[in-house]
Design a protein around this motif. Structure first.
Motif, PDB file in Angstrom:
ATOM      1  N   VAL A   1     -24.469  13.585  53.591  1.00 11.60           N
ATOM      2  CA  VAL A   1     -25.667  12.981  54.181  1.00 11.60           C
ATOM      3  C   VAL A   1     -25.229  12.066  55.322  1.00 11.60           C
ATOM      4  N   GLU A   2     -26.037  12.011  56.365  1.00 10.84           N
ATOM      5  CA  GLU A   2     -25.706  11.202  57.536  1.00 10.84           C
ATOM      6  C   GLU A   2     -26.606   9.974  57.607  1.00 10.84           C
ATOM      7  N   LEU A   3     -25.979   8.803  57.564  1.00  8.80           N
ATOM      8  CA  LEU A   3     -26.658   7.533  57.792  1.00  8.80           C
ATOM      9  C   LEU A   3     -25.848   6.762  58.826  1.00  8.80           C
ATOM     10  N   THR A   4     -26.497   5.877  59.570  1.00  9.88           N
ATOM     11  CA  THR A   4     -25.792   5.064  60.553  1.00  9.88           C
ATOM     12  C   THR A   4     -25.343   3.744  59.914  1.00  9.88           C
ATOM     13  N   GLU A   5     -24.444   3.046  60.584  1.00  5.58           N
ATOM     14  CA  GLU A   5     -24.018   1.722  60.106  1.00  5.58           C
ATOM     15  C   GLU A   5     -25.208   0.765  60.039  1.00  5.58           C
ATOM     16  N   ASP A   6     -26.079   0.829  61.049  1.00  5.89           N
ATOM     17  CA  ASP A   6     -27.255  -0.037  61.060  1.00  5.89           C
ATOM     18  C   ASP A   6     -28.171   0.257  59.877  1.00  5.89           C
ATOM     19  N   LYS A   7     -28.287   1.529  59.506  1.00  3.28           N
ATOM     20  CA  LYS A   7     -29.159   1.877  58.387  1.00  3.28           C
ATOM     21  C   LYS A   7     -28.554   1.410  57.054  1.00  3.28           C
ATOM     22  N   ILE A   8     -27.229   1.396  56.965  1.00  2.00           N
ATOM     23  CA  ILE A   8     -26.581   0.835  55.764  1.00  2.00           C
ATOM     24  C   ILE A   8     -26.922  -0.647  55.654  1.00  2.00           C
ATOM     25  N   LEU A   9     -26.910  -1.351  56.777  1.00  2.17           N
ATOM     26  CA  LEU A   9     -27.285  -2.766  56.776  1.00  2.17           C
ATOM     27  C   LEU A   9     -28.749  -2.931  56.373  1.00  2.17           C
ATOM     28  N   ASP A  10     -29.620  -2.042  56.871  1.00  2.00           N
ATOM     29  CA  ASP A  10     -31.036  -2.082  56.499  1.00  2.00           C
ATOM     30  C   ASP A  10     -31.216  -1.844  54.997  1.00  2.00           C
ATOM     31  N   LEU A  11     -30.437  -0.917  54.431  1.00  2.00           N
ATOM     32  CA  LEU A  11     -30.546  -0.583  53.009  1.00  2.00           C
ATOM     33  C   LEU A  11     -30.085  -1.731  52.117  1.00  2.00           C
ATOM     34  N   LEU A  12     -28.947  -2.326  52.449  1.00  2.00           N
ATOM     35  CA  LEU A  12     -28.299  -3.284  51.556  1.00  2.00           C
ATOM     36  C   LEU A  12     -28.574  -4.745  51.887  1.00  2.00           C
ATOM     37  N   GLY A  13     -28.932  -5.002  53.132  1.00  2.00           N
ATOM     38  CA  GLY A  13     -28.951  -6.385  53.606  1.00  2.00           C
ATOM     39  C   GLY A  13     -30.035  -7.281  53.057  1.00  2.00           C
TER      40      GLY A  13
ATOM     41  N   SER B   1     -12.178 -21.101  51.292  1.00  2.00           N
ATOM     42  CA  SER B   1     -11.448 -22.358  51.181  1.00  2.00           C
ATOM     43  C   SER B   1     -10.420 -22.224  50.068  1.00  2.00           C
ATOM     44  N   VAL B   2      -9.552 -23.228  49.948  1.00  3.07           N
ATOM     45  CA  VAL B   2      -8.490 -23.168  48.941  1.00  3.07           C
ATOM     46  C   VAL B   2      -9.036 -23.316  47.529  1.00  3.07           C
ATOM     47  N   VAL B   3     -10.282 -23.791  47.397  1.00  6.78           N
ATOM     48  CA  VAL B   3     -10.859 -23.983  46.065  1.00  6.78           C
ATOM     49  C   VAL B   3     -11.941 -22.952  45.741  1.00  6.78           C
ATOM     50  N   SER B   4     -12.216 -22.050  46.680  1.00  2.87           N
ATOM     51  CA  SER B   4     -13.280 -21.068  46.453  1.00  2.87           C
ATOM     52  C   SER B   4     -12.708 -19.764  45.914  1.00  2.87           C
ATOM     53  N   HIS B   5     -13.542 -19.012  45.226  1.00  2.00           N
ATOM     54  CA  HIS B   5     -13.147 -17.747  44.633  1.00  2.00           C
ATOM     55  C   HIS B   5     -13.799 -16.576  45.361  1.00  2.00           C
ATOM     56  N   TYR B   6     -13.166 -15.412  45.261  1.00  2.00           N
ATOM     57  CA  TYR B   6     -13.799 -14.176  45.694  1.00  2.00           C
ATOM     58  C   TYR B   6     -14.776 -13.724  44.620  1.00  2.00           C
ATOM     59  N   SER B   7     -15.839 -13.056  45.071  1.00  2.00           N
ATOM     60  CA  SER B   7     -16.785 -12.437  44.152  1.00  2.00           C
ATOM     61  C   SER B   7     -16.801 -10.940  44.403  1.00  2.00           C
ATOM     62  N   ARG B   8     -17.025 -10.174  43.343  1.00  5.48           N
ATOM     63  CA  ARG B   8     -16.937  -8.710  43.423  1.00  5.48           C
ATOM     64  C   ARG B   8     -18.286  -8.071  43.075  1.00  5.48           C
ATOM     65  N   THR B   9     -18.647  -7.079  43.881  1.00  9.37           N
ATOM     66  CA  THR B   9     -19.842  -6.278  43.628  1.00  9.37           C
ATOM     67  C   THR B   9     -19.446  -4.811  43.667  1.00  9.37           C
ATOM     68  N   ALA B  10     -19.957  -4.041  42.708  1.00 10.25           N
ATOM     69  CA  ALA B  10     -19.635  -2.609  42.645  1.00 10.25           C
ATOM     70  C   ALA B  10     -20.925  -1.808  42.534  1.00 10.25           C
ATOM     71  N   PHE B  11     -20.971  -0.650  43.204  1.00  9.68           N
ATOM     72  CA  PHE B  11     -22.163   0.184  43.111  1.00  9.68           C
ATOM     73  C   PHE B  11     -21.839   1.642  43.425  1.00  9.68           C
ATOM     74  N   TYR B  12     -22.641   2.522  42.824  1.00 12.41           N
ATOM     75  CA  TYR B  12     -22.670   3.930  43.204  1.00 12.41           C
ATOM     76  C   TYR B  12     -23.762   4.115  44.245  1.00 12.41           C
ATOM     77  N   ILE B  13     -23.561   5.050  45.174  1.00  6.74           N
ATOM     78  CA  ILE B  13     -24.605   5.436  46.111  1.00  6.74           C
ATOM     79  C   ILE B  13     -24.560   6.941  46.277  1.00  6.74           C
ATOM     80  N   TRP B  14     -25.730   7.571  46.295  1.00  5.05           N
ATOM     81  CA  TRP B  14     -25.788   9.023  46.457  1.00  5.05           C
ATOM     82  C   TRP B  14     -27.138   9.418  47.053  1.00  5.05           C
ATOM     83  N   SER B  15     -27.242  10.689  47.434  1.00  6.76           N
ATOM     84  CA  SER B  15     -28.452  11.197  48.078  1.00  6.76           C
ATOM     85  C   SER B  15     -29.011  12.379  47.299  1.00  6.76           C
TER      86      SER B  15
END
Length: 254
Positions: free
Chosen positions: A62-74, A128-142
């Motif tokens: 399936v073809e999506l643009t980078e801008d459309k990914i931002l529209d979907l997830l943002g 920052s030196v006191v901040s943590h990374y956060s993780r998000t995981a997802f499946y995407i399909w058409s």
């Protein structure tokens, strides 16, 4: 020949870690960086209790643009409930989406009709030196009529020991396709509906109608310099029940 035999277990271990580091039985790495990883996952390798909830084959590539990914997830927000109060916030930062959007687009174009795309993103907006990374995981399909996204972890904080090593931060729990109550869930928004599984809405499973994709537009967010200080204040007042919304940066005591 002897040296090959000695190295063989090491190579097998690497292959095993790459294919089984997540909760899914098998995944094929397509792209990765220090901030994200993208995999192709065969449908017959995902853990399904209700076969009818997922299509037998998909409308891939399936073809999506980078801008459309931002529209979907943002614009997607989620709520995290706790004994101290409820916090509503965006799942992704704009910059975070732009980090993996191009490779996600390419990944969707590489998918076969019997595969889904698995995306794991780790992000630290503060850095920052006191901040943590956060993780998000997802499946995407058409499918023929929809783009579907199933979230697993939503901004799950990962430890310092895990965040620097790919084999650690890419090791995620299985993403369930079944409905069950959770204290962290996606909030209803414009442009998508929740998939019904077993008669209940799975509030981690989003269905975007393809005929409405053109209407989706990323909404620029308000900038609020008090957001971080409010978050710190919340941590320091753990004995009081609080409610905070990321969009306006307001901290309320209840």
């Amino acid at each position: 020949m002897k040296s090959f035999r000695l190295l063989l277990p090491f190579f097998l271990l690497i292959v095993f870690l790459q294919s089984c580091a997540s909760g899914v039985k098998s995944r094929s790495l397509l792209f990765r960086s220090n901030e994200f990883a993208i995999y192709a996952v065969a449908r017959d390798k995902i853990n399904l209790k209700q076969e009818t909830s997922v299509a037998k084959s998909f409308a891939h590539p399936v073809e999506l643009t980078e801008d459309k990914i931002l529209d979907l997830l943002g614009n997607i927000r989620f709520r995290e409930e706790s004994s101290y109060g409820d916090v509503n916030q965006y799942i992704f930062e704009e910059k975070e989406i732009k980090e993996f959007a191009l490779d996600l687009v390419d990944g969707l174009q590489k998918l076969k009709p019997d595969q889904l795309l698995l995306v794991i993103s780790k992000y630290n907006a503060v850095k920052s030196v006191v901040s943590h990374y956060s993780r998000t995981a997802f499946y995407i399909w058409s499918t023929d009529t929809s783009i579907e996204i199933l979230f697993g972890e939503l901004q799950k904080e990962i430890s310092y020991d895990e965040q620097g090593n790919y084999f650690d931060w890419s090791n995620i729990p299985d993403i369930p396709f079944d409905h069950f109550p959770q204290s962290t869930y996606v909030l209803q928004g414009q442009g998508f509906s929740f998939k019904k599984v077993g008669g209940f809405r799975n509030r981690h499973w989003l269905v975007f109608d393809k005929t409405d994709l053109a209407k989706l537009k990323f909404e620029k967010r308000k900038k609020n310099s008090n957001e971080i200080s409010n978050s710190v204040d919340a941590d320091m007042k753990a004995e009081k029940k609080i409610s905070r919304d990321e969009e306006d940066g307001v901290l309320l005591e209840e």
